[in-house]
Each structure stands twice: as structure tokens, then as C-alpha cells.
Design an enzyme around this catalytic site. Structure first.
Site, PDB file in Angstrom:
ATOM      1  N   GLU A 231       0.892  -1.169   0.000  1.00 18.34           N
ATOM      2  CA  GLU A 231       0.000   0.000   0.000  1.00 18.34           C
ATOM      3  C   GLU A 231       0.920   1.206   0.000  1.00 18.34           C
ATOM      4  OE1 GLU A 231      -1.623   3.004   0.798  1.00 18.34           O
ATOM      5  OE2 GLU A 231      -2.167   2.358   2.824  1.00 18.34           O
ATOM      6  N   CYS A 265      -1.853   8.941   2.785  1.00 17.51           N
ATOM      7  CA  CYS A 265      -1.790   8.485   1.389  1.00 17.51           C
ATOM      8  C   CYS A 265      -3.117   8.738   0.685  1.00 17.51           C
ATOM      9  CB  CYS A 265      -1.411   7.011   1.326  1.00 17.51           C
ATOM     10  SG  CYS A 265      -2.483   5.962   2.312  1.00 17.51           S
TER      11      CYS A 265
HETATM   12  O1  LIG Z   1      -1.184   6.788   4.365  1.00 19.55           O
HETATM   13  C1  LIG Z   1      -2.206   6.057   4.300  1.00 19.55           C
HETATM   14  C2  LIG Z   1      -3.316   6.360   5.158  1.00 19.55           C
HETATM   15  C3  LIG Z   1      -4.382   5.323   5.274  1.00 19.55           C
HETATM   16  C4  LIG Z   1      -5.307   5.748   6.329  1.00 19.55           C
HETATM   17  C5  LIG Z   1      -6.457   4.848   6.516  1.00 19.55           C
HETATM   18  O2  LIG Z   1      -6.368   3.636   6.348  1.00 19.55           O
HETATM   19  O3  LIG Z   1      -7.505   5.343   6.901  1.00 19.55           O
END
Ligand SMILES: O=CCCCC(=O)O
Length: 474
Positions: A231, A265
Site C-alpha cells: 500500500e 496516502c
Molecule cells: O497513508 C495512508 C493512510 C491510510 C489511512 C487509513 O487507512 O484510513
């Protein structure tokens, strides 16, 4: 990067940690592998009970854990508290639904000449989780809850600036009653990851983080033929069409961009606004950004705290400087806040063009880049030109536009009249350079399972009879 707690609101180093020695890492891998031998044989019901207990422990520790996260990486206390609540919810989600997800899935036995045919999901083994600092509890729980529910064992290599949160995570699972060594934290630098990943006892890895880190892990895992879920970065588009409720869209745009001090992200980063409403939306967006309270993340009234690291704020400064030098306009913000720590003003930049880093890279800070478009086709085309494809957002009341957006946008997640958000009930992940694989729901759980095909032929005697799928689910 040293393993240390450094308060981003002051720049003060509060505690440093020695990385584990090679021998200590070896011992922990051995303990994880031994733990898997017996943990895999525990029942889904037992594991669900431990997950529920972990959620209860987290509820009880919520205040201190939230303060710890705020101290280590600067998110506002309110968002740290919300993160803890979300983690407890995620743990309870898998406690409630995990057993069902792990039931054998029957296939058409007659079609394949069997008396019984089904798929059973079995754990893979010891999984390495390389996690980032921005949601230091949630990103780890997002992996751990489904993975442990499925019977896997976790080794966490957390970001070097959140060591105390990382240690708490190990303690959380221990306090919840999970068998020893089912979830361990490895305080190691990134240079030690390859050795862990190449170890034969470690069977898979998940990484949330930068593309460079993802590439490094995927390269080693590919060489060693190990499963990975990645991810990675995102530069989510936020498209506003004339039919949208502009005030609501601008309000959500502020949250979507400035959540977690702009360091997510799935934060909306590129705003594509239809020419007919660009002026009005820009005004509303700028007004709301300017009204945000920036300050000490421990204060209740603070809406935007500091960036987590000094290099982070320098990078954001660099992107804005580069954009201005190339002709962009700063509508609001555009500089550091004059106080100790790593604060940057909520910022809106317009007149952005593809030559600017702010357009082509991921800006990890509260800086929105706005571009005016002639129609939805142009917005989708520009959005899709980016290497990333994580989340995406459309604001429109037009059903035809919504369907086109859902069909054509190149992203793992498409949100209409709302901002990209993760929920245990929805798959989470991206396409293109944003990574591969999915987290959350049953898809997230199956990423680290062996989906084993079972085929049982006709009995040669009465002795072979009996339903194995039913027995396998017990
Ligand atoms: O940087 C990634 C953030 C993901 C936040 C989430 O899963 O809510």
C-alpha cells in the site's frame, strides 16, 4: 534514521532506542516460528476472543495511547483519539466476522467428480509488516487484526520515529491474552529488513509506505518468491462539478487535504474544478483553509499540528517554492509557521502545471493544488495521467457523471460526494504505482491465507464417509 521519539511540535528528542542486535532478531524470528506451530491450531473462535480482548484493552488505554501518538508524530490529540477508536472497531470487526470468513467455501462437487469439494483458508505463517508513522496504530492493526484472526503470526518493523507506539502494539496483544510471540515488534532500522525478509521462516510481507520502500521490499520478496501486499503512495484527485453542493464540497475538501496534518496516502491532493464553479469553489476552499487553527497538537482546539519530521516540512516547502518559481499562485498559506517545531500553513496553490513537483509527486503536508478543467472528461484524463491510483473523489449530483467517473477513473477506490476513507467493511488498496493487494474485509484476510482446494473422491468403503468440510470448520 535513529530509532527515537522526537516531538515534532518542539523538535526535542525525548528518548532514543538501540536497535536489536542480529542475535536478538534471530531469537525473535525463532520465537515467532515456534509460536506459529501451535497458534495455527487454535480455533477461530479462540482467536476472535483474543481480538475482542485486545479491543477492550485498547479502550482502557485509549487516553495514554492517543497522547503517545501525538507526542511521537504530531497528529492532533482529537485525531489520535479517533484513531484508537477506529483500531478497536477494526479488531471487533474481525472478531465478529472472522469465523464466518474462515468457513470452508463449498464448490460444485458433482461437477468435478467428487463427493466433496471446497476451499479452506489456512494461515501462511510468520508475516513481516513494515509500517509507516502516519497512522501508527491503525496501519499496524489494519494488518494485524485479519492476519492474526486467520492464524498467522506477525513481526512488526515500524517506522523509526514511533518506537514507543510500536512497543505498545506488542504489549497490546500480550495484554489481550494472545499466546506468547504471536505478535512481536522488532526495533530495527530499515537496513535490517532484508535479512528478516530473506529468512526462510518468514513467509510473506506487507508494507505501507513510500514507493522506494515498497520497491525495496518487493524486490527482495520477488527474489525470494514470497507473497507481498503493498500500500504505497497516492495523489488522490478531488473533482468538483457544477451540480455539486459547493459549500459542502469545500468543507470536505479541507478535511480531505488537511487530515492528519496533510500526511495521508488517501488525502485528496489534486483538486480539479469545473470552470463554471472554479472561482466560487476556490474562494470557499481558501476561506475554510485560512480559518483552520494551527498549533500545539495536544490542545483541544487545534485542527492542524506539525508535520512529523524536519525533512518532511523541508520537502513541502520545496514543492511550494518550485511551484511558485514555475508560475503557480499561492492563494492562502505558503510558508512555515513561525514557531518551534515543524509546522506548515494550510496552503492552496492554483495555476499548477504538469512541470511542477506539486502536480507529479505526492505532497505529504497540508498543501492543495487546484486546477481548473473544462469538463469531466478533462478532469478524469488529467487525474489518470498520474502514476498513482489509490483513492479518488467526485462531487456531482449528475448520475451520468457519477457512472462515468466510476467506470473510467484509475483508482482502487472511488468516492462520490464524500472523501476517501478506510472502513473495515470495505476493501482498501490501490492500482498502478499505489501498490497491489487489498486490506480489510475478507479480501484483506485472504491475502495472507493459503486458499487450499480440497477434493474428496468417492469412498472405497464405508469407512471413508463423513463430511470433512464440516469437521474442518470446527
Ligand atoms: O497513508 C495512508 C493512510 C491510510 C489511512 C487509513 O487507512 O484510513
Amino acid at each position: 534514521m535513529a530509532i527515537a521519539t522526537i516531538n515534532p511540535a518542539t523538535g526535542e528528542t525525548l528518548q532514543t532506542f538501540e536497535p536489536l542486535s542480529d542475535d536478538a532478531v534471530e531469537e525473535r524470528i525463532a520465537r515467532a516460528a515456534a509460536a506459529f506451530g501451535s497458534y495455527r491450531l487454535t480455533s477461530p473462535r479462540q482467536r476472535a476472543g483474543w481480538l475482542r480482548a485486545a479491543a477492550d484493552v485498547l479502550d482502557a488505554d485509549a487516553k495514554s495511547v492517543a497522547e503517545l501518538m501525538t507526542t511521537e508524530m504530531g497528529k492532533t490529540l482529537a485525531s489520535a483519539q479517533a484513531e484508537v477508536g477506529k483500531c478497536a472497531k477494526g479488531l471487533r470487526y474481525y472478531a465478529e466476522h472472522g469465523e464466518q470468513m474462515l468457513q470452508p467455501q463449498p464448490a460444485d462437487a458433482a461437477a468435478v467428480g467428487a463427493t466433496e469439494a471446497y476451499v479452506v483458508h489456512q494461515p501462511l505463517g510468520v508475516v513481516l509488516a513494515v509500517m509507516p508513522w502516519n497512522f501508527p496504530m491503525w496501519q499496524a492493526i489494519r494488518f494485524a487484526a485479519p492476519a492474526l484472526m486467520a492464524g498467522n503470526v506477525g513481526l512488526l518493523k515500524h517506522a523509526s520515529n514511533v518506537p514507543q507506539t510500536a512497543l505498545y502494539l506488542e504489549e497490546l496483544f500480550r495484554k489481550a491474552g494472545f499466546p506468547d510471540d504471536v505478535f512481536q515488534t522488532l526495533l530495527i532500522g530499515s537496513g535490517a529488513v532484508e535479512r528478516v525478509l530473506r529468512d526462510d521462516r518468514v513467509v510473506a510481507a506487507t508494507l505501507t509506505g513510500s514507493n522506494a520502500a515498497g520497491q525495496a521490499v518487493a524486490t527482495v520478496a520477488g527474489d525470494a518468491l514470497k507473497k507481498t501486499v503493498l500500500e504505497l503512495g497516492g495523489s488522490d484527485p478531488f473533482i468538483v462539478m457544477p451540480s455539486a453542493d459547493l459549500d459542502r464540497a469545500a468543507e470536505v475538501a479541507v478535511t480531505a487535504r488537511c487530515q492528519n496534518n496533510g500526511q495521508s496516502c488517501i488525502a485528496a491532493k489534486r483538486f480539479f474544478v469545473h470552470a463554471d464553479v472554479a472561482e466560487e469553489f476556490t474562494r470557499l476552499f481558501a476561506e475554510k483553509l485560512a480559518a483552520l487553527t494551527v498549533g500545539d497538537p495536544m490542545d483541544e482546539g487545534t485542527q492542524v499540528g506539525p508535520l512529523a519530521t524536519e525533512s518532511g516540512v523541508e520537502e513541502v516547502e520545496g514543492y511550494v517554492r518550485d511551484a511558485v518559481e514555475k508560475g503557480a499562485t499561492v492563494v492562502v498559506g505558503g510558508k512555515r509557521v513561525d514557531r518551534p517545531g515543524w509546522f506548515y500553513e494550510p496552503t492552496l496553490v492554483t495555476d499548477v502545471t504538469p512541470e511542477m513537483g506539486i502536480w507529479s509527486e505526492e505532497v505529504f503536508g497540508p498543501v492543495a493544488a487546484l486546477h481548473t478543467v473544462a469538463d469531466l472528461d478533462e478532469a478524469i484524463r488529467l487525474a489518470n495521467e498520474h502514476v498513482y491510483g489509490l483513492g479518488s473523489n467526485l462531487w456531482s449530483e449528475d448520475q451520468g457523471e457519477r457512472l462515468r467517473f466510476i467506470r473510467d477513473i484509475q483508482s482502487g477506490m472511488a468516492f462520490v460526494n464524500g472523501m476517501t476513507t478506510s472502513y473495515p467493511e470495505l476493501p482498501f488498496g490501490g492500482v498502478k504505482q499505489s501498490g497491489y493487494g487489498r486490506e480489510l474485509t475478507e479480501l484483506g484476510m485472504y491475502e495472507f491465507c493459503n486458499a487450499k482446494t480440497v477434493w474428496i473422491g468417492p469412498p472405497s468403503s464405508q469407512q471413508g464417509e463423513g463430511n470433512t468440510a464440516a469437521a474442518a470448520s470446527e
